[in-house]
Design an enzyme around this catalytic site. Structure first.
Site, PDB file in Angstrom:
ATOM      1  N   HIS A 265       0.838  -1.204   0.000  1.00 18.75           N
ATOM      2  CA  HIS A 265       0.000   0.000   0.000  1.00 18.75           C
ATOM      3  C   HIS A 265       0.878   1.260   0.000  1.00 18.75           C
ATOM      4  O   HIS A 265       0.738   2.137  -0.850  1.00 18.75           O
ATOM      5  CB  HIS A 265      -0.918  -0.017   1.228  1.00 18.75           C
ATOM      6  CG  HIS A 265      -1.769   1.206   1.379  1.00 18.75           C
ATOM      7  ND1 HIS A 265      -3.066   1.267   0.954  1.00 18.75           N
ATOM      8  CD2 HIS A 265      -1.494   2.435   1.892  1.00 18.75           C
ATOM      9  CE1 HIS A 265      -3.563   2.464   1.199  1.00 18.75           C
ATOM     10  NE2 HIS A 265      -2.632   3.200   1.769  1.00 18.75           N
ATOM     11  N   GLU A 266       1.807   1.312   0.937  1.00 17.49           N
ATOM     12  CA  GLU A 266       2.674   2.502   1.039  1.00 17.49           C
ATOM     13  C   GLU A 266       3.568   2.619  -0.208  1.00 17.49           C
ATOM     14  O   GLU A 266       3.901   3.724  -0.630  1.00 17.49           O
ATOM     15  CB  GLU A 266       3.525   2.461   2.316  1.00 17.49           C
ATOM     16  CG  GLU A 266       2.728   2.416   3.633  1.00 17.49           C
ATOM     17  CD  GLU A 266       1.654   3.496   3.780  1.00 17.49           C
ATOM     18  OE1 GLU A 266       1.788   4.568   3.170  1.00 17.49           O
ATOM     19  OE2 GLU A 266       0.672   3.252   4.502  1.00 17.49           O
ATOM     20  N   HIS A 269       1.821   4.623  -2.777  1.00 13.43           N
ATOM     21  CA  HIS A 269       2.000   6.062  -2.539  1.00 13.43           C
ATOM     22  C   HIS A 269       3.385   6.511  -3.028  1.00 13.43           C
ATOM     23  O   HIS A 269       3.538   7.572  -3.631  1.00 13.43           O
ATOM     24  CB  HIS A 269       1.899   6.375  -1.040  1.00 13.43           C
ATOM     25  CG  HIS A 269       0.507   6.336  -0.470  1.00 13.43           C
ATOM     26  ND1 HIS A 269      -0.498   7.153  -0.921  1.00 13.43           N
ATOM     27  CD2 HIS A 269      -0.042   5.590   0.530  1.00 13.43           C
ATOM     28  CE1 HIS A 269      -1.610   6.929  -0.213  1.00 13.43           C
ATOM     29  NE2 HIS A 269      -1.362   5.977   0.667  1.00 13.43           N
ATOM     30  N   GLU A 304      -4.550   8.232  -2.515  1.00 12.36           N
ATOM     31  CA  GLU A 304      -5.101   6.989  -1.982  1.00 12.36           C
ATOM     32  C   GLU A 304      -5.568   6.077  -3.119  1.00 12.36           C
ATOM     33  O   GLU A 304      -5.533   4.858  -2.993  1.00 12.36           O
ATOM     34  CB  GLU A 304      -6.263   7.354  -1.043  1.00 12.36           C
ATOM     35  CG  GLU A 304      -6.524   6.365   0.049  1.00 12.36           C
ATOM     36  CD  GLU A 304      -5.343   6.041   0.943  1.00 12.36           C
ATOM     37  OE1 GLU A 304      -4.463   6.905   1.160  1.00 12.36           O
ATOM     38  OE2 GLU A 304      -5.282   4.906   1.423  1.00 12.36           O
TER      39      GLU A 304
END
Ligand code: ZN
Length: 509
Positions: A265-266, A269, A304
């Site tokens: 997930h990170e 980003h 996101e």
């Protein structure tokens, strides 16, 4: 163009300060010994004030005006990147000037105190001790909304700061559409009552977890010569220009999915930040001038949309595990010896209503967001009082997810956002889900053979499309413009609902 260069140099200095603020925040959350909490807020406060004073100064508006005069004289088109920079800075400047500096500094001073009171209150399951701080924060946010101004709902003024173009009315409609689409999926899932398989809860040494997840992140395209991974309590991504983009995670040695999907997930980003056009470094387009934060993303929701696209639409997909499960199994041969790619895929895609937002699956997650946004709207309009929050929270949990938290620590006290003065940011997670599905759909329509290359574990075609259409632009376009340019669509819940139906319709027939 002398005046324009002077303007750019001024913004570059503000961006430098924002990067240093980010760096101190990164340090506070990953490296700093506990003693540092005593003096770090002063250091952050001094730097924030300096950046704030530099931006909301007469010098800024003089530089903006001079640059505009110069560009008009030279016949520069208002649609060029340079002209847009100046107009964006002007808009942020005017908005910042509307909020009284007393409100800004009071909120900044209160934040670290309220956060530490919240940490203790959550530990002690004691909402009452946190309530007075939250009351002040809500009051300050209401003041901010009144100062910024709005035509329909005061919440619109707060949304404007984080998600330009979004309003309460639009949100209500999008959420209503989404709810209609996902309730049937949830009902089917509730009938199947799957439990978390035991193999996910075996002993998984954390170094090996990091090694595998980071090898995938690098295959996605995360460049570690401009990035790194650290350990923290609340995982995040942070950047100090595209040249240094860091992520953090937390581990559970007895639960594999947490750090694995957390890191991916990170990384999503991070791919966004690393993909910003180098020419935008230290410009308006990599600086959030309202929040005084260095970022290359168009908004919270667009950011996101990317973390969720890489985490959910790629790393929780069947083709992904068909390709990568043998590698995971080679890292954990005893722990995963008795399952296969299909079993693993199913185990990390269970739908199950849960108390904690950050642990929720990609379907029920959206209900956690909807109830928070409803509560925030009520707090800002004054229809909901802070003291009523625990009861309202529990009632909404029952209404949306059919469960009631046994205590406030697992209920209204679970999120850090409100203690940090962030009211108006929750919606971005669900908007991000919707945008992510729209971008993913558009990428499939525009990149020939995309599904086949993803199935082979080749991520460059997807990354290139996302970089070309989203990442390289930084904040140069609004979230709505970016979406329309790349997909030809306005924001809509339909592609996300279609994605969920396609995936979960088969998992939960
Ligand atoms: Zn995120």
């Amino acid at each position: 163009m002398t005046a324009y260069n002077n303007f750019e140099e001024h913004i570059a200095r503000i961006n430098d300060l924002c990067c240093v603020i980010n760096l101190l925040n990164w340090d506070s959350r990953t490296q700093m010994p506990p003693g540092g909490t005593v003096t770090r807020p002063f250091q952050l406060g001094t730097l924030s004030d300096t950046a704030q004073n530099l931006f909301v100064s007469d010098q800024t508006i003089q530089l903006i005006n001079a640059a505009k005069t110069e560009m008009d004289a030279a016949g520069v088109h208002p649609d060029t990147c340079q002209y847009r920079s100046v107009l964006q800075a002007e808009e942020a400047y005017n908005l910042s000037r509307r909020v009284p500096s007393k409100v800004v500094s009071e909120l900044a001073r209160l934040k670290p105190v309220a956060e530490s009171v919240w940490v203790q209150a959550r530990k002690d399951n004691d909402f009452k001790s946190f309530a007075p701080y939250l009351e002040t924060i809500v009051e300050l946010c209401r003041n901010t909304a009144e100062s910024i101004g709005y035509s329909d709902h005061p919440y619109d003024a707060l949304l404007l700061r984080y998600e330009p173009g979004m309003t309460s009315a639009k949100l209500k409609q999008l959420f209503a559409d989404l709810k209609q689409g996902i309730v049937p999926i949830m009902e089917k899932a509730a009938r199947s009552q799957q439990v978390t398989p035991e193999f996910l809860k075996r002993q998984y040494p954390v170094e090996k977890q990091a090694e595998f997840a980071m090898s995938i992140a690098q295959q996605f395209g995360y460049d570690l010569s401009r990035g790194r991974l650290d350990v923290t309590t609340h995982p995040f991504e942070i950047s100090f220009t595209r040249q240094d983009v860091r992520i953090s995670t937390r581990y559970d040695a007895h639960y594999l999915p947490m750090a694995l999907f957390g890191i991916l997930h990170e990384s999503g980003h991070a791919l966004y930040e690393q993909g910003v056009d180098p020419r935008l470094t230290r410009t308006v387009h990599t600086t959030d001038l309202l929040d005084l934060y260095a970022t290359g993303g168009a908004s919270y929701a667009v950011h996101e949309s990317q973390s969720r696209l890489w985490e959910n639409m790629i790393a929780r997909s069947r083709p992904f595990w068909k390709h990568h499960f043998p590698q995971l199994q080679a890292v954990f041969p005893t722990q995963l010896g008795d399952t296969d790619a299909e079993g693993f895929y199913r185990s990390v895609n269970r739908i199950h209503p849960s108390l904690i937002r950050v642990e929720a699956d990609e379907v029920t997650y959206n209900f956690h967001i909807m109830m928070r946004v409803e509560i925030e709207m009520g707090l800002i309009s004054g229809e909901i009082k802070v003291r009523e929050l625990p009861d309202i929270w529990n009632a909404k949990m029952q209404e949306y997810l059919g469960i009631t938290p046994p205590n406030d620590s697992l209920g209204v006290l679970q999120d850090i956002h409100w203690s940090g003065g962030q009211i108006g940011t929750f919606a971005n997670y669900t908007i991000g889900n919707m945008m992510g599905a729209q971008y993913f759909q558009a990428a499939h329509a525009q990149v020939p053979g995309l599904a086949a290359s993803l199935a082979r574990g080749e991520y460059a075609p997807l990354l290139n499309w996302l970089t070309e259409n989203i990442y390289r632009h930084g904040r140069a376009y609004s979230p709505g413009e970016l979406l329309l340019n790349a997909t030809g669509q306005e924001l809509s819940a339909a592609p996300f609902i279609a994605y969920l139906n396609n995936k979960y319709g088969e998992l939960y027939p």
